[in-house]
Structures are given as structure tokens and as C-alpha cells.
Design a protein around this motif. Structure first.
Motif, mmCIF file in Angstrom:
data_model
loop_
_atom_site.group_PDB
_atom_site.id
_atom_site.type_symbol
_atom_site.label_atom_id
_atom_site.label_comp_id
_atom_site.label_asym_id
_atom_site.label_seq_id
_atom_site.Cartn_x
_atom_site.Cartn_y
_atom_site.Cartn_z
ATOM 1 N N LEU A 131 -3.978 -5.213 6.788
ATOM 2 C CA LEU A 131 -4.667 -6.008 7.801
ATOM 3 C C LEU A 131 -3.968 -5.765 9.133
ATOM 4 O O LEU A 131 -2.808 -6.133 9.306
ATOM 5 N N GLU A 132 -4.672 -5.126 10.045
ATOM 6 C CA GLU A 132 -4.053 -4.823 11.331
ATOM 7 C C GLU A 132 -5.112 -4.702 12.420
ATOM 8 O O GLU A 132 -6.216 -4.211 12.195
ATOM 9 N N ASN A 133 -4.758 -5.204 13.596
ATOM 10 C CA ASN A 133 -5.618 -5.104 14.782
ATOM 11 C C ASN A 133 -7.015 -5.677 14.542
ATOM 12 O O ASN A 133 -8.019 -5.128 15.009
ATOM 13 N N GLY A 134 -7.080 -6.773 13.785
ATOM 14 C CA GLY A 134 -8.366 -7.426 13.554
ATOM 15 C C GLY A 134 -9.296 -6.675 12.627
ATOM 16 O O GLY A 134 -10.504 -6.955 12.589
ATOM 17 N N VAL A 135 -8.748 -5.712 11.851
ATOM 18 C CA VAL A 135 -9.554 -4.924 10.919
ATOM 19 C C VAL A 135 -8.835 -4.847 9.580
ATOM 20 O O VAL A 135 -7.605 -4.734 9.533
ATOM 21 N N ILE A 136 -9.589 -4.926 8.483
ATOM 22 C CA ILE A 136 -9.034 -4.738 7.148
ATOM 23 C C ILE A 136 -9.311 -3.301 6.722
ATOM 24 O O ILE A 136 -10.465 -2.865 6.692
ATOM 25 N N LYS A 137 -8.252 -2.551 6.423
ATOM 26 C CA LYS A 137 -8.389 -1.152 6.020
ATOM 27 C C LYS A 137 -8.119 -1.024 4.527
ATOM 28 O O LYS A 137 -7.113 -1.530 4.031
ATOM 29 N N VAL A 138 -9.028 -0.343 3.831
ATOM 30 C CA VAL A 138 -8.938 -0.195 2.377
ATOM 31 C C VAL A 138 -8.948 1.287 2.020
ATOM 32 O O VAL A 138 -9.781 2.052 2.524
ATOM 33 N N ARG A 139 -8.013 1.680 1.138
ATOM 34 C CA ARG A 139 -7.954 3.078 0.704
ATOM 35 C C ARG A 139 -9.033 3.344 -0.354
ATOM 36 O O ARG A 139 -9.135 2.620 -1.349
ATOM 37 N N THR A 140 -9.851 4.363 -0.154
ATOM 38 C CA THR A 140 -10.874 4.761 -1.120
ATOM 39 C C THR A 140 -10.816 6.276 -1.301
ATOM 40 O O THR A 140 -10.061 6.977 -0.617
ATOM 41 N N HIS A 141 -11.645 6.778 -2.222
ATOM 42 C CA HIS A 141 -11.719 8.212 -2.458
ATOM 43 C C HIS A 141 -12.371 8.946 -1.298
ATOM 44 O O HIS A 141 -12.333 10.180 -1.243
ATOM 45 N N ARG A 142 -12.986 8.217 -0.378
ATOM 46 C CA ARG A 142 -13.589 8.809 0.815
ATOM 47 C C ARG A 142 -12.720 8.575 2.056
ATOM 48 O O ARG A 142 -13.202 8.679 3.178
ATOM 49 N N GLY A 143 -11.471 8.238 1.819
ATOM 50 C CA GLY A 143 -10.567 7.966 2.929
ATOM 51 C C GLY A 143 -10.434 6.468 3.169
ATOM 52 O O GLY A 143 -10.921 5.637 2.394
ATOM 53 N N LEU A 169 -5.730 -8.265 -2.499
ATOM 54 C CA LEU A 169 -6.977 -8.316 -1.745
ATOM 55 C C LEU A 169 -8.135 -8.233 -2.722
ATOM 56 O O LEU A 169 -8.144 -7.387 -3.620
ATOM 57 N N ARG A 170 -9.102 -9.127 -2.573
ATOM 58 C CA ARG A 170 -10.304 -9.075 -3.406
ATOM 59 C C ARG A 170 -11.518 -8.918 -2.506
ATOM 60 O O ARG A 170 -11.588 -9.523 -1.437
ATOM 61 N N LEU A 171 -12.469 -8.117 -2.949
ATOM 62 C CA LEU A 171 -13.671 -7.913 -2.151
ATOM 63 C C LEU A 171 -14.861 -7.616 -3.046
ATOM 64 O O LEU A 171 -14.710 -7.153 -4.180
ATOM 65 N N LYS A 172 -16.029 -7.898 -2.536
ATOM 66 C CA LYS A 172 -17.257 -7.583 -3.268
ATOM 67 C C LYS A 172 -18.374 -7.272 -2.284
ATOM 68 O O LYS A 172 -18.401 -7.781 -1.150
ATOM 69 N N ILE A 173 -19.305 -6.435 -2.734
ATOM 70 C CA ILE A 173 -20.464 -6.074 -1.928
ATOM 71 C C ILE A 173 -21.482 -7.207 -1.992
ATOM 72 O O ILE A 173 -21.792 -7.727 -3.068
ATOM 73 N N SER A 174 -22.000 -7.600 -0.836
ATOM 74 C CA SER A 174 -23.008 -8.658 -0.788
ATOM 75 C C SER A 174 -24.096 -8.228 0.180
ATOM 76 O O SER A 174 -23.942 -8.337 1.400
#
Length: 321
Positions: A131-143, A169-174
């Protein structure tokens, strides 16, 4: 109330250390590439979770067993998937398996086998997200995928008031967006006089507090919550809205969404909890609360009238302070 006080006991404790945990829910969004990457991870996670869940239910498997049986196969099948996402699936499968077995034992399971419907992906290490600069960055297979979110007062309060951001961190598509769950923890040390107790008695429409100081009854408070009346009023409103129609009808569902029963009950609960907290803090007292869920189950089992069962379930069930 006096009986409740006598059963509580008076250990000579002077300090109580406790770690509080709070979850902040953010509504975020990302670009098309980010959505596609998260959807691919979600589908892979769903497939793994269903297979692990079936195995865990049939064999009573633990996390270590699931790791031994599935890890290498899933690493070969999904080489692009972050390792920690696979490992988080173990915990999810064991938790769901335990819940399903309990429901089946009580005769409440609707299916013979557990079915995975909703999926929440867990990143358990800060190496895979930040979590940095007001953005959450998540590592994926697409970068690295950037998840943007709107300003959030609660998030800012926890970030800048001594709370520690958890590594999970937990997340889901909605729909077209992403729901993100951030967890914060904070260690507290509470000093109290073990001879002072605030005994809490929860009822349908009120909460009664008995303040004991120096092991003697000092004062009694009564807080009118009106939760029972709120439940009755909203039940009547839902009855008038549906008029015997299914709640799955689009027009009915749209109107029901506008009801704010949960928000109103939550507001009452938070205000009641705040009053109890202030009384306990002012008198350096420990709070003793009865088992609301156990009492609710006992009342529901002894009541035959459906409307009263509904009031007890919705009213007392909300007051698990």
C-alpha cells in the motif's frame, strides 16, 4: 444481576493486554489488464479450493495434509500463480470444511457436498502486495496490478493513529470493481480494578447495566435500545413491499435494498457499546456480559410463534456486544 456478579469472580488482575483487530473495506477499481489478471487468479483459486474442500470434508484433512497432497500438483498446473495464494487456499479449505461438517451435524446443510460460491483471494505476505501513494499494488502473473480506491476516512484514521497494517490482504472481484479488505491491529494494555465490575444484561428492547464498586452494588443503568420494535417495524415494511411475491423479483429486490434495518441496528449497537465503554473506563472496571447467542438459542427453541422467533433472532442476535 447480583447472581451474574457473584458468578464472575474477582481475580486480582490489575492489567489486561489485548490485541484489537479491525478490518477496513475499500471499493476499488483497476484497468482492463488488472481485472483480467485478477479474474484468472480467482478462477484458478476457485478450482483449487473446490478440490481441496472436497478432500478435506471426506478425509478430515489438516492444512499440512492438504499441502502434502496438493501443493506440487497445483504448482505444476498453475506455475504462474503466486505460491502464497496456493498456501492461503489450505486455510480457506480447512475453515470451510469445518463449517460444513458442523452444519451437516446440525442438519442445516443444504447439499450433500460443500459448494464454493463466493471466492475471496488472500495474499498473506507483504512481498506480494503493498500500500503506497494511495494505491494498492498486487503481484500477479501479468505483473504488478494497481488497485485505486476513493478517499476513506476510516482507513486514514487507522494508518495515522498507531495501528499496524497486517501482512494479510484479501480481495474479490465484484462486477467491474474490486472489493479490498485491509486488516489493522493494535496492542492495548488496560489497567483496571478487579473489584469493580460492569455487569451487562441484554434484553429485547433494552440493556441493563449494574455497576459494582469495591465488590458492592453502586448504581444501575437502563439503556432503551428499541431493537425489538425496530425488528417488528421492518418486518411489517417487508411484508407490505412483497405482498406475497418472491423476493427474487427484480422490482421487489430493488425496493428491499433501500431498507436500512441493518444500519439502524448497527448504530444502536455502537452507541450502546460506547456508553458501556465510558462507564467501565471511568470506574476502572471490567465488563461482564452474558452469552447472548446461547440465550437466544434457548429462547428460540422454546418459542413456537414464528413472529416472536423472528424478533428474538433479529433483535437479540444483533446485540452480541
Amino acid at each position: 444481576m447480583e447472581k451474574l456478579y457473584k458468578l464472575s469472580g474477582f481475580a486480582k488482575l490489575k492489567k489486561l493486554s489485548k490485541t484489537l483487530k479491525r478490518t477496513v473495506v475499500l471499493e476499488g477499481w483497476t484497468n482492463r489488464t488488472g481485472r483480467q489478471a485478477l479474474r484468472e487468479i480467482t478462477e484458478a483459486y476457485r478450482s483449487m479450493l473446490q478440490e481441496m474442500l472436497d478432500y478435506a470434508v471426506e478425509n478430515g484433512a489438516s492444512q499440512s495434509t492438504l499441502h502434502r497432497v496438493f501443493y506440487h500438483r497445483f504448482r505444476e498446473q498453475y506455475p504462474w500463480l503466486p505460491t502464497r495464494v496456493i498456501k492461503s487456499c489450505y486455510r480457506d479449505a480447512v475453515r470451510r470444511a469445518k463449517s460444513f461438517r458442523e452444519l451437516k451435524r446440525k442438519g442445516l446443510a443444504r447439499t450433500d457436498k460443500p459448494v464454493v460460491r463466493n471466492v475471496t483471494i488472500t495474499y498473506s505476505d507483504l512481498q506480494d502486495w503493498r500500500l503506497e501513494n494511495g494505491v494498492i499494488k498486487v503481484r500477479t502473473h501479468r505483473g504488478w496490478v494497481e488497485i485505486h480506491y476513493r478517499g476513506h476516512k476510516q482507513l486514514h484514521r487507522y494508518l495515522y493513529n498507531g495501528w499496524k497494517l497486517s501482512s494479510e490482504l484479501r480481495l474479490k472481484i465484484s462486477g467491474g470493481g474490486v472489493i479490498v479488505y485491509l486488516t489493522f491491529t493494535k496492542d492495548f494494555e488496560v489497567v483496571y480494578d478487579s473489584r469493580n465490575v460492569v455487569a451487562v444484561d441484554v434484553n429485547e428492547n433494552n440493556v441493563t447495566l449494574a455497576l459494582f464498586k469495591d465488590e458492592s452494588l453502586h448504581e444501575v443503568y437502563r439503556i432503551d435500545t428499541g431493537l425489538g420494535r425496530i425488528v417488528i417495524a421492518y418486518a411489517e415494511r417487508r411484508r407490505r413491499i412483497t405482498k406475497g411475491r418472491s423476493t427474487k423479483i427484480r422490482s421487489v429486490k430493488k425496493v428491499l435494498k433501500k431498507l436500512r434495518e441493518r444500519e439502524r441496528k448497527q448504530d444502536v449497537i455502537y452507541k450502546t457499546s460506547k456508553i458501556i465503554e465510558e462507564i467501565a473506563e471511568k470506574n476502572n472496571a471490567v465488563v461482564v456480559v452474558g452469552n447472548v447467542h446461547k440465550g437466544k438459542r434457548r429462547l428460540v427453541n422454546n418459542v413456537k410463534k414464528n413472529t416472536l422467533r423472528h424478533r428474538i433472532h433479529k433483535g437479540l442476535g444483533s446485540l452480541a456486544l
